[in-house]
Design an enzyme around this catalytic site. Structure first.
Site, PDB file in Angstrom:
ATOM      1  N   GLU A   1       0.800  -1.225   0.000  1.00 34.66           N
ATOM      2  CA  GLU A   1       0.000   0.000   0.000  1.00 34.66           C
ATOM      3  C   GLU A   1       0.834   1.277   0.000  1.00 34.66           C
ATOM      4  OE1 GLU A   1      -2.634  -0.653   3.300  1.00 34.66           O
ATOM      5  OE2 GLU A   1      -3.531  -2.425   2.397  1.00 34.66           O
TER       6      GLU A   1
ATOM      7  N   GLU B   1      -6.083 -10.275  -2.837  1.00 34.30           N
ATOM      8  CA  GLU B   1      -6.828 -10.312  -1.571  1.00 34.30           C
ATOM      9  C   GLU B   1      -8.330 -10.139  -1.816  1.00 34.30           C
ATOM     10  OE1 GLU B   1      -5.324  -7.555   1.328  1.00 34.30           O
ATOM     11  OE2 GLU B   1      -3.223  -7.928   0.840  1.00 34.30           O
TER      12      GLU B   1
END
Length: 608
Positions: free
Chosen positions: A382, A487
């Site tokens: 991220e 994910e």
């Protein structure tokens, strides 16, 4: 004597033609005039039948023409165009699909900069800021949007908005646009209602926005699925040939084959937790389904060194060993997480020299420990949304981390793992174009050009915009590195199961996607967002849809037999198969493992 006549009524509808035959007693009609009147009536009836037959010819011709037009229309079903462009071009290419429905769309009467009309078929580039394009939209239809954009000055984010007949403002795409050259936007949105719609653009900078070579192409849900089927046949399957020989070396015609895919093929995985080490039911449920695993938290820095200089690897070591026991590949998740809130207190308080030292230690210990045992590393988690390490160490910190991981282990593919790149078109931070710009920066850093890169898309969905997902994947695929959905989950709601299936099918079918990992790790107390099973490892509805897809994506032909030349040919999903052969000449069935993941031909021979 009663006289019986036949009257034929011809009926033609849009689908079929047919005759209704009525038997009508006519003696009462002709009795007063006798046989003479009867002959007159018969003549009139013959004339009537002649007119009916003539009418039939005209209607049949009309019907044939109607069918021909419909057939021609269906034959001209538009194929989805997966192409994209990530370069900033001096001139925009021609629009995809010839412009789609925009070739005849109602353009605004005038706009700024000389009053040029927007998007008329023969017009040149026109300013789009403040302009709205009127479009007629269909019910239950996906719309693929593409456009080339340029700003008169500066650089900024540009958002495309499709207003559907139900009044929803749908973000169909957002990209970074600059002046002096043209940038391609790909995306789209879905209309669930029919009627008038609007399309317009907005930007976050003060500049004139120009649009050219724009297209809005409709696809029914059925057409959209047909694109997936076509792509699956091309990307996930291959034509294979299996030849069977007896112990004497002669081919065995009419041999019965039973095929079962047992390994390899398209990678499909799930997140797992340390609870799998203590619960046999969890172990059985997980290992019977998935070929890839990601440890949900157990490899993260805060799990292995929560207290400084007290490193604990016992749990991830055991989880890795369990995966290896079942030939399950493991993704390393993650080396560093760029979110300030995910750092241990002691890390946040380190000086720059101390942080560099701590990071070097982390890199050496975790990457070296699992060197050669992992297929991937999420090197930075991220770091489009967050920038803890770059804020501390400078703009090249991310690229330097990639470089060091590559030095310590050259086997795994190295990923930036990011959320909202495909799931949320309104989040400006991780846009596909920004993801690719960051990846390019890392690749161009000295010493990084030969590293193996991957694009990691977390894929945490609420309500997925499927056309936007596909368009974004098209754009990301132009980087020519493998894309993984790392994910996948869908927030709980009335359409959770439906949305999950759509996302899974879209990912599986896209040519650029090379693997999928679900984020449905089981917890005794509560799952992160999406549980696939209950506490007794009985599937919940989302678990059932995953099982359905697993079964579908490894399906094999039933009643398979060799031909008169001892050959079986079929189109199979990539993978490694156990093949059981039965034949009248064989005392016992032959069982053979063939690798059809990389090869398309195999030979099975009985032992002498």
């Amino acid at each position: 004597m009663d006289h019986m006549f036949i009257i034929i009524l011809y009926i033609l509808n849009k689908k079929e033609k047919f005759y209704l035959i009525f038997f009508i007693p006519l003696y009462k009609s002709v009795a007063p005039g006798g046989i003479g009147n009867m002959k007159d009536f018969t003549g009139k009836l013959v004339l009537l039948l002649f007119v009916v037959l003539l009418f039939e010819g005209c209607l049949a011709k009309s019907y044939k023409s109607d069918k021909s037009e419909k057939s021609e229309k269906s034959d001209k079903s538009v194929t989805y165009d997966y192409s994209a462009n990530i370069e900033c071009e001096k001139e925009p290419p021609k629009p995809l699909y010839g412009g789609g429905i925009l070739t005849s769309a109602e353009a605004p009467a005038t706009v700024s900069a000389g009053g040029k009309k927007l998007l008329m078929a023969k017009s040149k580039s026109a300013p789009a800021k403040g302009s709205t394009l009127k479009v007629e939209l269909e019910k239950d239809t996906h719309y693929a949007l593409s456009a080339w954009l340029q700003l008169s000055k500066s650089t900024g984010d540009v958002r495309a908005i499709l207003v559907t007949p139900d009044g929803n403002f749908n973000t169909a795409g957002m990209i970074v646009v600059q002046s002096g050259c043209w940038t391609m936007l790909k995306g789209g949105a879905t209309s669930v209602a029919a009627g008038k719609g609007e399309l317009f653009f907005e930007t976050n900078v003060t500049a004139e926005l120009m649009v050219d070579s724009m297209a809005l192409q409709p696809f029914s849900f059925e057409e959209w699925q047909s694109h997936r089927d076509e792509s699956i046949a091309k990307e996930r399957k291959k034509k294979v040939k299996i030849t069977v020989h007896g112990s004497d070396g002669k081919v065995l015609p009419d041999a019965e084959l039973c095929l079962e895919r047992v390994a390899k093929g398209f990678p499909l995985g799930n997140a797992m937790t340390k609870e799998i080490l203590d619960i046999p039911e969890y172990e059985k449920w997980f290992t019977s389904r998935f070929t890839v695993a990601t440890m949900e938290n157990e490899m993260k820095w805060y799990s292995t060194e929560y207290d400084q200089n007290q490193e604990l690897y016992e749990i991830p070591d055991k989880m890795l060993a369990l995966a290896e026991k079942y030939n399950i590949s493991v993704r390393g998740h993650n080396v560093f997480w760029d979110d300030q809130s995910k750092q241990m207190d002691w890390v946040s308080k380190l000086s720059v020299p101390q942080l560099k030292k701590a990071m070097a230690k982390r890199l050496k210990n975790v990457v070296s420990r699992y060197a050669g045992k992992l297929i991937h590393w999420d090197v930075l988690n991220e770091n489009l949304h967050y920038s803890f390490f770059e804020d501390k160490l400078g703009k090249d910190a991310s690229a330097e981390v990639f470089k060091e991981v590559g030095k310590l282990d050259d086997k795994p593919i190295l990923f930036m793992n990011e959320y909202n790149t495909i799931e949320e078109p309104n989040d400006a931070a991780p846009l596909p174009t920004k993801y690719l710009a960051k990846l390019k920066q890392i690749q161009s850093y000295p010493g990084n050009s030969k590293l193996k890169y991957g694009i990691g898309l977390e894929s945490h969905f609420d309500t997925p915009n499927i056309p936007y997902v596909r368009g974004s994947l098209d754009t990301l695929a132009k980087a020519n590195v493998p894309i993984w959905l790392t994910e996948i989950d869908v927030r709980k709601g009335p359409k959770q199961v439906e949305y999950l299936e759509e996302v899974m099918r879209e990912g599986f079918a896209h040519p650029g996607v090379k693997g999928i990992v679900l984020w449905g790790a089981w917890h005794a107390k509560e799952c992160y967002v999406m549980c696939l099973t209950d506490k007794n490892f009985k599937n919940l509805p989302v678990g059932d849809v995953i099982d359905k897809l697993i079964t579908e994506w490894k399906a094999v032909p039933k009643d398979a037999k060799t031909n008169d030349k001892g050959v079986f040919e079929a189109e199979l999903f990539h993978g490694e198969y156990n093949v059981t052969v039965k034949h009248k000449s064989l005392k016992d069935p032959l069982v053979h493992t063939v690798n059809l993941d990389s090869k398309s031909e195999a030979t099975i021979k009985a032992k002498e």
